[in-house]
Enzyme design. Structure first.
Site, short mmCIF file in Angstrom:
data_model
loop_
_atom_site.label_atom_id
_atom_site.label_comp_id
_atom_site.label_asym_id
_atom_site.label_seq_id
_atom_site.Cartn_x
_atom_site.Cartn_y
_atom_site.Cartn_z
CG ASP A 26 -23.61 22.51 -27.17
OD1 ASP A 26 -22.34 21.78 -27.86
OD2 ASP A 26 -24.44 22.21 -27.01
CD GLU A 204 -22.26 22.79 -34.74
OE1 GLU A 204 -23.79 22.85 -35.40
OE2 GLU A 204 -22.81 21.36 -34.64
O1 FUB Z 1 -26.07 21.38 -29.15
C1 FUB Z 1 -26.53 21.71 -29.80
C2 FUB Z 1 -25.72 22.03 -30.55
O2 FUB Z 1 -25.02 20.86 -31.13
C3 FUB Z 1 -24.78 23.09 -30.51
O3 FUB Z 1 -25.94 24.39 -29.97
C4 FUB Z 1 -24.33 23.18 -31.34
O4 FUB Z 1 -23.01 23.45 -30.89
C5 FUB Z 1 -24.12 21.11 -31.21
O5 FUB Z 1 -22.67 20.63 -30.26
#
Ligand code: FUB
Length: 314
Positions: A26, A204
């Protein structure tokens, strides 16, 4: 901490993944002065319940895209009294000499919410507000992305499976409650036809910014018939939409289940940070941050960017 090779002509190349001492994911770059700061999540080596095991956020910095300094864990769940798990995808921004780190976390009383850490330095330590900034009582409150527009209005977008935003107040630790949480219409015109819960590709990990009066939303996306996330983007002439689907930014091939974009212009170059499972022992829960250089087309569109071995020193 550096991974570089020096070519015959003396040009140094930083090798992907950038960080090899721990698993990171991330990526969220922030340029401040002559330095690029990179905030990341941290996948623990030992998993609990065979799921994302993430307790803190790290910061790394570079002045040349090849030599990186590890500033360690600059904020953690232990600093947030009301959170107990899931130190997920953050983003940082500077305003009036203070640094704000927006972080999704799991609350002790259930559900995800967005926390804010505040610091006088880009490398922390960050201090929690003491309560969530955004807490709608559902699971959509993850993956915040922050941008301050030229008129001073700051926006915090976030969400899975829906893209939502709030208008941050100038203090950056509260938002305009008369406007509240605004839900972006999740249409195929805006985000392409895909297989996520809204019927679009939007998944997301939004990343919001402006370039040459065009607003960009880059995000992790789900293609039809695909299991892993790819990266895609949409653009808009206004910070609040309507958004127009732009296409695939990075394919899912050779990746892990998630991917997550972070984009920055630094010293005249444009970079896309992303994550893969490329380190030894890599997996969907053991990811590692990488970077690719790219160029915009004349009209502001971006061609699909290939996963790559690394970038040259600047
Ligand atoms: O890394 C945890 C979660 O998985 C993140 O918040 C999302 O964007 C995905 O990468």
């Amino acid at each position: 901490m550096e991974r570089k090779v020096v070519l015959g002509d003396g040009v140094a190349v930083g090798k992907n993944p950038i960080i090899t001492s721990i698993y990171t994911a991330d990526p969220a770059p922030m340029v401040y002065g002559d330095t690029l700061y990179l905030y990341t999540t941290h996948d623990e080596d030992v998993l609990v319940n065979d799921f994302y095991t993430m307790y803190d956020w790290y910061c790394f910095s570079t002045r040349d895209m090849v030599n990186w300094t590890n500033h360690g864990a600059i904020f953690s769940l232990a600093d947030i009294s009301w959170a107990d798990d899931r130190a997920w995808a953050p983003q940082a921004v500077e305003r009036n000499g203070k640094f704000y780190l927006y972080c999704p976390v799991h609350k002790k009383d259930g559900g995800m919410a967005i926390a804010v850490g505040v610091s006088d330095s880009p490398t922390g330590p960050f201090k929690d507000l003491g309560h969530p900034l955004v807490d709608e009582g559902d699971w959509n409150d993850i993956d915040p992305t922050v941008f301050i527009d030229d008129d001073g209005q700051a926006y915090l977008y976030f969400g899975n499976p829906e893209l939502r935003y709030v208008l941050l107040n100038e203090d950056m630790i509260s938002y305009d409650e008369t406007v509240g949480v605004v839900k972006i219409p999740m249409t195929v015109e805006s985000f392409g036809k895909g297989s996520h819960a809204t019927g679009t590709t939007y998944g997301e990990g939004p990343w919001f910014y402006k370039r040459n009066d065009l607003y960009y939303m880059v995000y992790a996306a789900f293609g039809e018939g695909k299991r892993d996330e790819h990266l895609a983007y949409s653009t808009s002439k206004s910070p609040t939409g309507p958004w127009v689907y732009g296409g695939v930014l990075m394919t899912e091939e050779g990746g892990v289940f998630t991917n997550h974009p972070g984009i920055a212009d630094f010293k005249g170059h444009s970079y896309l940070f992303y994550h893969t499972g490329e380190l030894p022992g890599g997996s969907l829960f053991h990811r590692s941050v990488c970077v690719a250089e790219f160029r915009y087309n004349e009209d502001g569109s971006i061609d699909t960017i290939a996963k790559c071995n690394g970038v040259t020193a600047i």
